[in-house]
Design a protein around this motif. Structure first.
Motif, short mmCIF file in Angstrom:
data_model
loop_
_atom_site.label_atom_id
_atom_site.label_comp_id
_atom_site.label_asym_id
_atom_site.label_seq_id
_atom_site.Cartn_x
_atom_site.Cartn_y
_atom_site.Cartn_z
N GLU A 281 149.80 -40.76 -20.35
CA GLU A 281 151.23 -40.61 -21.64
C GLU A 281 150.91 -41.30 -22.61
OE1 GLU A 281 153.90 -38.03 -21.09
OE2 GLU A 281 153.63 -37.60 -19.47
N ALA A 282 150.67 -40.19 -23.73
CA ALA A 282 150.25 -41.42 -24.90
C ALA A 282 151.46 -40.57 -25.99
CB ALA A 282 149.28 -40.58 -25.66
N GLU A 283 151.89 -41.62 -26.87
CA GLU A 283 152.82 -41.44 -27.99
C GLU A 283 151.77 -41.53 -29.15
OE1 GLU A 283 155.89 -43.71 -27.70
OE2 GLU A 283 156.57 -42.81 -26.19
N VAL A 284 152.23 -41.43 -30.29
CA VAL A 284 151.56 -41.25 -31.85
C VAL A 284 151.83 -42.12 -32.61
CG1 VAL A 284 150.78 -40.13 -33.85
CG2 VAL A 284 151.15 -38.19 -32.18
N ARG A 285 151.31 -42.70 -32.86
CA ARG A 285 152.20 -44.03 -33.86
C ARG A 285 151.20 -43.92 -35.48
NH1 ARG A 285 148.29 -49.06 -34.24
NH2 ARG A 285 146.26 -48.24 -33.34
N THR A 286 152.28 -44.60 -36.13
CA THR A 286 152.15 -44.48 -37.25
C THR A 286 151.89 -45.65 -37.35
OG1 THR A 286 154.17 -43.83 -37.98
CG2 THR A 286 153.08 -42.37 -37.47
N ASP A 287 152.99 -47.07 -37.00
CA ASP A 287 152.69 -47.71 -37.63
C ASP A 287 151.82 -49.13 -36.94
OD1 ASP A 287 153.69 -50.91 -38.94
OD2 ASP A 287 154.61 -50.85 -37.22
N LEU A 288 150.26 -48.85 -38.39
CA LEU A 288 149.73 -49.35 -37.93
C LEU A 288 148.92 -50.81 -37.83
CD1 LEU A 288 147.41 -46.23 -39.03
CD2 LEU A 288 147.94 -46.98 -36.89
N TYR B 111 137.10 -44.92 -15.51
CA TYR B 111 135.06 -44.75 -16.46
C TYR B 111 134.53 -43.83 -16.53
CZ TYR B 111 137.70 -49.49 -16.50
OH TYR B 111 138.85 -50.29 -16.52
N SER B 112 134.54 -42.58 -14.88
CA SER B 112 133.53 -41.55 -15.43
C SER B 112 134.08 -40.67 -15.04
CB SER B 112 131.84 -42.48 -14.50
OG SER B 112 132.99 -42.39 -12.97
N HIS B 113 135.32 -40.72 -15.87
CA HIS B 113 135.57 -38.82 -15.35
C HIS B 113 136.40 -38.75 -16.50
CE1 HIS B 113 138.45 -36.34 -13.40
NE2 HIS B 113 138.03 -36.19 -12.23
N VAL B 114 136.53 -37.28 -17.00
CA VAL B 114 137.17 -37.13 -17.81
C VAL B 114 138.49 -36.68 -18.14
CG1 VAL B 114 137.59 -34.73 -19.51
CG2 VAL B 114 135.64 -35.30 -18.51
N LEU B 115 139.44 -37.99 -18.75
CA LEU B 115 140.76 -38.31 -18.91
C LEU B 115 141.26 -36.39 -19.08
CD1 LEU B 115 141.13 -42.05 -19.59
CD2 LEU B 115 140.55 -40.58 -16.88
N THR B 116 142.81 -36.50 -19.14
CA THR B 116 144.10 -36.02 -20.26
C THR B 116 144.79 -36.43 -20.40
OG1 THR B 116 143.86 -33.78 -18.74
CG2 THR B 116 145.50 -33.96 -19.82
N LEU B 117 144.88 -37.07 -21.98
CA LEU B 117 145.91 -37.67 -22.91
C LEU B 117 147.00 -36.24 -22.94
CD1 LEU B 117 144.14 -39.45 -25.09
CD2 LEU B 117 144.70 -40.38 -22.31
N ASP B 118 148.65 -36.76 -22.70
CA ASP B 118 149.30 -36.49 -23.04
C ASP B 118 149.68 -36.68 -24.58
OD1 ASP B 118 151.37 -34.28 -23.69
OD2 ASP B 118 152.07 -33.81 -21.27
N ILE B 119 149.01 -35.93 -25.52
CA ILE B 119 149.66 -37.09 -27.03
C ILE B 119 150.92 -35.51 -27.49
CG2 ILE B 119 149.14 -37.27 -29.33
CD1 ILE B 119 146.45 -37.57 -28.33
N ALA B 120 151.65 -36.53 -27.31
CA ALA B 120 152.89 -35.53 -28.12
C ALA B 120 153.32 -33.76 -27.82
CB ALA B 120 152.62 -35.37 -29.81
N GLY B 121 153.05 -34.02 -26.14
CA GLY B 121 152.82 -32.19 -25.54
C GLY B 121 152.00 -31.12 -26.19
N GLU B 122 149.96 -32.03 -26.05
CA GLU B 122 149.51 -31.98 -26.31
C GLU B 122 148.06 -31.98 -25.38
OE1 GLU B 122 145.01 -31.29 -29.52
OE2 GLU B 122 147.12 -32.17 -30.34
N LYS B 123 147.96 -31.85 -24.55
CA LYS B 123 147.18 -32.03 -23.66
C LYS B 123 145.11 -31.79 -24.24
CE LYS B 123 149.46 -31.35 -19.55
NZ LYS B 123 150.50 -31.33 -19.91
N VAL B 124 144.67 -32.98 -24.22
CA VAL B 124 143.01 -33.64 -24.53
C VAL B 124 142.50 -34.25 -24.11
CG1 VAL B 124 142.26 -35.12 -26.90
CG2 VAL B 124 144.57 -34.42 -27.16
N ASP B 125 141.35 -33.37 -23.61
CA ASP B 125 140.92 -33.93 -22.73
C ASP B 125 139.43 -35.09 -23.25
OD1 ASP B 125 141.17 -31.62 -20.73
OD2 ASP B 125 139.73 -30.99 -21.36
N ALA B 126 139.40 -35.97 -22.49
CA ALA B 126 138.60 -36.95 -23.43
C ALA B 126 138.13 -38.23 -22.26
CB ALA B 126 140.04 -38.64 -24.34
#
Length: 209
Positions: A9-16, A61-76
């Motif tokens: 699970e990941a959250e979008v951050r705007t405070d950089l 480290y050698s696998h395609v991960l799925t990041l759930d970013i604000a409801g969107e699933k991203v392969d990375a």
């Protein structure tokens, strides 16, 4: 192995910025960035404890991960991970988005198998000298192996295996070998034990007297 380690699970951050990143770390969160696949980079945060648990597995480290970013699933895949120099803390992670139809370049670990039972080691007293422990590969995301096996069973004493001797899984190729024969890197050598080599040298000197 639980598939949960490949889903985060990941959250979008705007405070950089550095100050914001320090605050996140105090909250047991890890700043990260997701980029690639011809899309804009996205700054995110992940729970530190979940990330620590996941990265304990080599396959992370050698696998395609799925990041759930604000409801969107991203392969990375993980491209870089910064750690604290002496504390067990992860400071930052770079994730590279992957497209199922486009080849990726990444590294995968090498597993040396049958090292203890190889005749050159078990009966002839040799030892394996590992020159590399990971290999740069190119493949489609769906073909990405968790590791590449190098079998030492039939490697003779004094023999060196190179990248060209490695059997790569179907659809996977060596990035270095694609650059030409001069990039055929040594992978492992079975060397004679130093004591045995010294004894043989001494015997040779005695015979010559």
């Amino acid at each position: 192995m639980s598939e949960a380690i490949f889903h985060l699970e990941a959250e979008v951050r705007t405070d950089l910025g550095k100050g914001a990143s320090r605050r996140l770390r105090r909250e047991d969160k890890v700043p990260a960035i997701v980029y690639g696949a011809d899309k804009e980079p996205v700054s995110v945060t992940l729970a530190h404890n979940k990330l620590v648990q996941a990265q304990e597995f080599e396959a992370f480290y050698s696998h395609v991960l799925t990041l759930d970013i604000a409801g969107e699933k991203v392969d990375a895949i993980v491209k870089d991970m910064q750690r604290h120099p002496y504390k067990p803390k992860i400071l930052h992670v770079d994730f590279l988005r992957v497209d199922a139809s486009k080849a990726i370049h990444t590294t995968v670990p090498v597993h040396f198998i049958n090292e203890d039972t190889a005749p050159a080691i078990k009966t002839e007293g040799g030892h394996a000298e590992h020159h590399i422990n990971e290999i740069d590969v190119a493949c489609l995301p769906g073909n990405l192996p968790e590791f590449i096996e190098v079998d030492l069973t039939n490697v003779a004493l004094g023999q060196t295996l190179h990248l060209s001797d490695v059997t790569f899984p179907e659809g996977v190729s060596s990035v270095e070998l694609a650059k030409g024969e001069s990039h055929d890197l040594a992978v492992v050598t079975i060397k004679a034990a130093k004591v045995k080599a010294a004894d043989e040298a001494a015997e040779g000197e005695a015979d010559s007297e």
